[in-house]
Write an enzyme that holds these catalytic residues in place. Structure first.
Site, mmCIF file in Angstrom:
data_model
loop_
_atom_site.group_PDB
_atom_site.id
_atom_site.type_symbol
_atom_site.label_atom_id
_atom_site.label_comp_id
_atom_site.label_asym_id
_atom_site.label_seq_id
_atom_site.Cartn_x
_atom_site.Cartn_y
_atom_site.Cartn_z
ATOM 1 N N ASP A 8 0.771 -1.237 -0.068
ATOM 2 C CA ASP A 8 0.075 -0.184 -0.043
ATOM 3 C C ASP A 8 0.915 1.176 0.056
ATOM 4 O O ASP A 8 1.984 1.122 0.022
ATOM 5 C CB ASP A 8 -0.931 0.110 1.393
ATOM 6 C CG ASP A 8 -1.601 1.203 1.226
ATOM 7 O OD1 ASP A 8 -2.367 1.671 0.621
ATOM 8 O OD2 ASP A 8 -1.976 1.828 2.461
ATOM 9 N N ASP A 10 -0.210 5.069 0.897
ATOM 10 C CA ASP A 10 -0.669 5.837 1.940
ATOM 11 C C ASP A 10 -0.595 5.514 3.234
ATOM 12 O O ASP A 10 -1.447 4.539 3.608
ATOM 13 C CB ASP A 10 -1.938 6.662 1.486
ATOM 14 C CG ASP A 10 -1.927 7.531 0.328
ATOM 15 O OD1 ASP A 10 -1.254 8.536 0.477
ATOM 16 O OD2 ASP A 10 -2.470 6.965 -0.770
ATOM 17 N N ASP A 169 -1.460 -0.983 6.049
ATOM 18 C CA ASP A 169 -1.530 -0.148 7.313
ATOM 19 C C ASP A 169 -3.053 -0.113 7.698
ATOM 20 O O ASP A 169 -3.302 -0.096 8.974
ATOM 21 C CB ASP A 169 -1.056 1.304 7.425
ATOM 22 C CG ASP A 169 -1.705 2.020 6.599
ATOM 23 O OD1 ASP A 169 -2.595 2.948 6.885
ATOM 24 O OD2 ASP A 169 -1.906 2.120 5.206
#
Length: 225
Positions: A8, A10, A169
């Site tokens: 990922d 961001d 995250d």
């Protein structure tokens, strides 16, 4: 061992969630609305359409949302006035990516951000050369937690999803990778994942720096493949 790593962006590779949240809180103030940290946290990890609906509701409607979006876009430039990137690299990310590159591990990005945003953000940090493939949110019909982004990234790498470790995250990102049939290493950012995700995660780490010692067990060197 695994053949590839898919990331990922961001909140995982770049520290973008905090500046974005600050921009939205400031944009709300221009409308004389106090958008709290806890209110904004409702949209973290959601697809764009879902987050737009929630923010519009919090700000008082579509017109207010459109005003706020314009303000946020003006604030979120890739470089600050001092020439430094607005979204800095997360702790351990550069080290971990360099270590993967040294082992010859194939890497990709699977981000809900658009392809253009991925290229711009990672390019500003000189990270693009670490990746063999990219999959952006504008390239799939369904956003995370749907597995489409991760499946597209694995396809572009030419690797079976079961042979990939995904690094995420957020809860929705972890769900997407798990649904794609990948193992998931969770590195929480603004929100810690619920117990249901922690229990299914391959590992939960404090930063990508903590992932470096696991490399010999997770990924073979190119010579060993």
């Amino acid at each position: 061992m695994f053949a590839a790593a898919i990331f990922d962006m961001d909140g995982l590779l770049i520290d973008s969630e905090r500046p974005i949240m600050a921009a939205w809180i400031e944009a709300a103030r221009t409308l004389d609305i106090e958008l709290s940290h806890s209110q904004y946290m409702q949209v973290v990890g959601l697809a764009t359409v879902e987050s737009q609906l929630i923010l519009a509701s919090l700000l008082g409607g579509a017109e207010a949302y459109d005003h706020a979006v314009g303000h946020v876009r003006m604030q979120l430039q890739l470089e600050r006035a001092d020439g430094m990137p607005l979204f800095p690299i997360k702790p351990g990310a550069a080290e971990f990516l360099a270590a993967l590159r040294a082992r010859g591990t194939r890497c990709a990005v699977a981000s809900s951000s658009t392809s253009r945003q991925i290229q711009a953000c990672l390019g500003s940090l000189d990270l693009l050369h670490h990746f063999s493939a990219f999959a952006g949110g504008d390239e799939v019909a369904r956003a995370k937690p749907d597995p489409a982004l991760y499946l597209l990234a694995a396809e572009r790498l030419g690797v079976d999803p079961a042979d990939c470790i995904a690094f995420e995250d957020s809860e929705n990102g972890a769900k997407a990778a798990l649904a794609a049939g990948m193992r998931v290493v969770v590195v929480p950012d603004l929100k810690h994942p619920p117990a249901s995700i922690v229990e299914r995660a391959f590992h939960v780490l404090g930063s990508l720096h903590e992932a470096v010692p696991h490399l010999p067990r997770w990924f073979p060197t190119a010579a060993a493949v």
